[in-house]
Design a protein around this motif. Structure first.
Motif, PDB file in Angstrom:
ATOM      1  N   SER A  89      -7.697   9.213  -0.814  1.00  0.00           N
ATOM      2  CA  SER A  89      -8.345   8.059  -0.173  1.00  0.00           C
ATOM      3  C   SER A  89      -7.486   7.506   0.952  1.00  0.00           C
ATOM      4  N   LYS A 139       0.828  -1.200   0.000  1.00  0.00           N
ATOM      5  CA  LYS A 139       0.000   0.000   0.000  1.00  0.00           C
ATOM      6  C   LYS A 139       0.868   1.259   0.000  1.00  0.00           C
ATOM      7  N   LYS A 160       2.263   1.833  -3.473  1.00  0.00           N
ATOM      8  CA  LYS A 160       1.247   2.403  -4.367  1.00  0.00           C
ATOM      9  C   LYS A 160       1.030   3.879  -4.068  1.00  0.00           C
ATOM     10  N   LEU A 161       1.106   4.237  -2.796  1.00  0.00           N
ATOM     11  CA  LEU A 161       0.962   5.634  -2.400  1.00  0.00           C
ATOM     12  C   LEU A 161       2.085   6.474  -2.981  1.00  0.00           C
ATOM     13  N   ALA A 177       1.573   6.821  -6.726  1.00  0.00           N
ATOM     14  CA  ALA A 177       0.473   7.732  -7.050  1.00  0.00           C
ATOM     15  C   ALA A 177       0.904   9.177  -6.881  1.00  0.00           C
ATOM     16  N   GLU A 194      -6.662  10.997  -6.460  1.00  0.00           N
ATOM     17  CA  GLU A 194      -7.731  10.433  -5.638  1.00  0.00           C
ATOM     18  C   GLU A 194      -7.204   9.300  -4.760  1.00  0.00           C
ATOM     19  N   SER A 195      -6.203   8.551  -5.239  1.00  0.00           N
ATOM     20  CA  SER A 195      -5.599   7.485  -4.434  1.00  0.00           C
ATOM     21  C   SER A 195      -4.955   8.051  -3.172  1.00  0.00           C
ATOM     22  N   SER A 202      -6.839   9.914 -11.164  1.00  0.00           N
ATOM     23  CA  SER A 202      -6.913   8.684 -10.379  1.00  0.00           C
ATOM     24  C   SER A 202      -5.810   8.645  -9.319  1.00  0.00           C
ATOM     25  N   ALA A 203      -4.623   9.128  -9.684  1.00  0.00           N
ATOM     26  CA  ALA A 203      -3.500   9.143  -8.741  1.00  0.00           C
ATOM     27  C   ALA A 203      -3.778  10.083  -7.573  1.00  0.00           C
TER      28      ALA A 203
END
Length: 494
Positions: A243, A194, A197-198, A201, A239-240, A236-237
């Motif tokens: 989130s 995770k 991915k952060l 992003a 928003e990731s 999308s990045a």
């Protein structure tokens, strides 16, 4: 039929000429710039690919204050130290607003620290600055966290055992974890999926800004929203990251830890609770998650890019690298760690760090401002509502202020006796009311990470490589091309 069409065409041409002449007359006091065409304005002059020195080249053609029309929106680019100082410092209040960009409305919602304005911005910025101090910025508590990440980075480099390695991902992870410790109260394992991915992003989102797709989105949002392209991936990045910030906020709310705050989220939730009955309060969860987003994206990318340039330049200049190492060893010897306050004892090292940030400024230009009222600057009218681009890159390369602007030269920050000299032209963090709130944190990080690596390793070129590329990949950041170096352990280092 032809007899009717000819007068109509002549009338249309005459009307277009009149509109054009009227436009020239109403804009006669504005700064000069490229010819403004229908629909696209002066954006034709930028072209499809934005080059590293485009703004500087335009300044040579049109002057240090010039206007590029984005459709019907005037965009004023301010170039060179004197002009930027006049706008950001002497007229700082008039140029303190952020413009309402299409991209900002879609993704950033004009919330948080970077994209907010007015009362919201003043409250959010003041809170961020005060809270960073409460969390130990400038004190040993936060420095200890940075030193821990620096040690993790040294261990990552050591595992390469002197073989070629790409320092980009380890550096980004280390800097990201500092931001995580400040905002979330804990760090992440580098293997955490995770977390990876952060980081990815944040990188994608940040690098979208100032690309040609970003420019097109600002000009034609109604079309771009319906088309595929990099802008969709960027949205999308972003928003990731938002989130992720919301998830961490929910965890903090569940733990009810804000009554004894330990991190940025705790302090923010406590402020929300304290001001829950104030009608003008802007402390809410949306501003919180957008502030975290701004910390993470801006704080990670810019500092990590500075460190990547630093390692590249020191590898290309082994003589300068050796002088830095010798100064550190002469002053501290085998002392376990160096605190940021001790940078005063290292004038040459300090000069090298400043020169790296000057010669390889990591943003294409400064962040956009908006004019809040009509202002006269250097004889030109800058109208209320105009977008302002302070070209900080041109300030740091201004030939009227720097002896050898295109050269990596630490002597820019040293006097004849070898003492460090602070210079007012050094503005990599901006100036005036919108100066970067994370400036002090970034300075501490660069110093501690860099000195930790140089004490442990001698940075060398891989076999068969004569020099690393020093031209930049152009986006919102000016990033180095991917490279590998050999971090050869020094005798006595772990």
């Amino acid at each position: 039929m032809m007899g009717v069409q000819a007068p109509l065409i002549a009338l249309l041409v005459a009307l277009l000429i009149l509109v054009f002449l009227r436009q020239l007359w109403t804009r006669r006091h504005y700064p000069p710039g490229p010819l403004s065409l229908p629909v696209i304005g002066g954006m034709w002059r930028i072209g499809i690919r934005i080059s590293e020195d485009l703004a500087i080249k335009l300044a040579k053609q049109y002057g240090n204050i010039y206007c590029v029309w984005q459709g019907h929106q005037p965009v004023i680019i301010v170039s060179g130290f004197q002009a930027v100082k006049e706008v950001l410092i002497n007229h700082g209040k008039a140029f303190s607003e952020r413009p309402s960009s299409q991209f900002g409305k879609t993704v950033l919602k004009e919330r948080g620290l970077v994209d907010s304005k007015g009362h919201t911005w003043k409250q959010q910025r003041r809170f961020a600055v005060v809270t960073l101090r409460k969390l130990g910025l400038g004190k040993k508590g936060m420095e200890h966290q940075i030193q821990e990440e620096a040690q993790q980075l040294v261990e990552t480099f050591a595992r390469a055992k002197g073989q070629p390695l790409d320092p980009s991902l380890p550096i980004t992870n280390a800097v990201s974890n500092v931001i995580c410790a400040v905002t979330f109260g804990h760090r992440f394992s580098l293997e955490d999926e995770k977390f990876q991915k952060l980081v990815e992003a944040a990188d994608v989102g940040f690098k979208f800004a100032f690309t040609i797709f970003h420019v097109w989105y600002e000009m034609f949002p109604w079309i771009m929203k319906r088309l595929p392209g990099p802008h969709k991936k960027a949205f999308s990045a972003f928003e990731s990251v938002l989130s992720f910030a919301r998830e961490e906020t929910e965890k903090h709310k569940e733990q009810q830890s804000f009554h004894e705050p330990q991190d940025f989220i705790d302090f923010y939730l406590l402020e929300m609770w304290k001001r829950r009955n104030e009608p003008n309060s802007t402390y809410d969860e949306e501003n919180l998650v957008h502030s975290i987003h701004d910390f993470f994206i801006a704080g990670t990318e810019t500092t990590a890019t500075s460190l990547r340039w630093a390692l590249l330049l020191l590898t290309n200049h082994p003589d300068i690298q050796d002088k830095v190492y010798k100064e550190i060893e002469a002053v501290f010897g085998s002392s376990c760690s160096i605190c940021y306050q001790e940078i005063k004892k290292l004038p040459y090292t300090n000069a090298v760090i400043h020169e790296m940030q000057r010669s390889k400024y990591n943003l294409l230009v400064g962040l956009l401002r908006q004019c809040t009222k009509d202002v006269k600057v250097n004889g030109y009218l800058i109208p209320k509502g105009a977008y302002i681009v302070p070209d900080l890159h041109s300030v740091l390369l201004d030939p009227e202020r720097w002896e050898t602007p295109e050269k990596f030269n630490p002597n820019h920050f040293l006097d004849k006796d070898g003492h460090f000299v602070a210079r007012e032209e050094f503005l990599p963090f901006g100036a005036g009311t919108r100066v970067c709130p994370g400036e002090h944190l970034a300075r501490i990080e660069v110093f501690i990470f860099l000195t930790s690596l140089l004490r442990a390793f001698r940075l060398q070129l891989p076999e068969g490589v004569s020099k690393l590329r020093q031209d930049a990949i152009v986006g919102v950041t000016l990033s180095p091309h991917p490279y590998k170096i050999c971090a050869v352990p020094r005798r006595g280092s772990s």
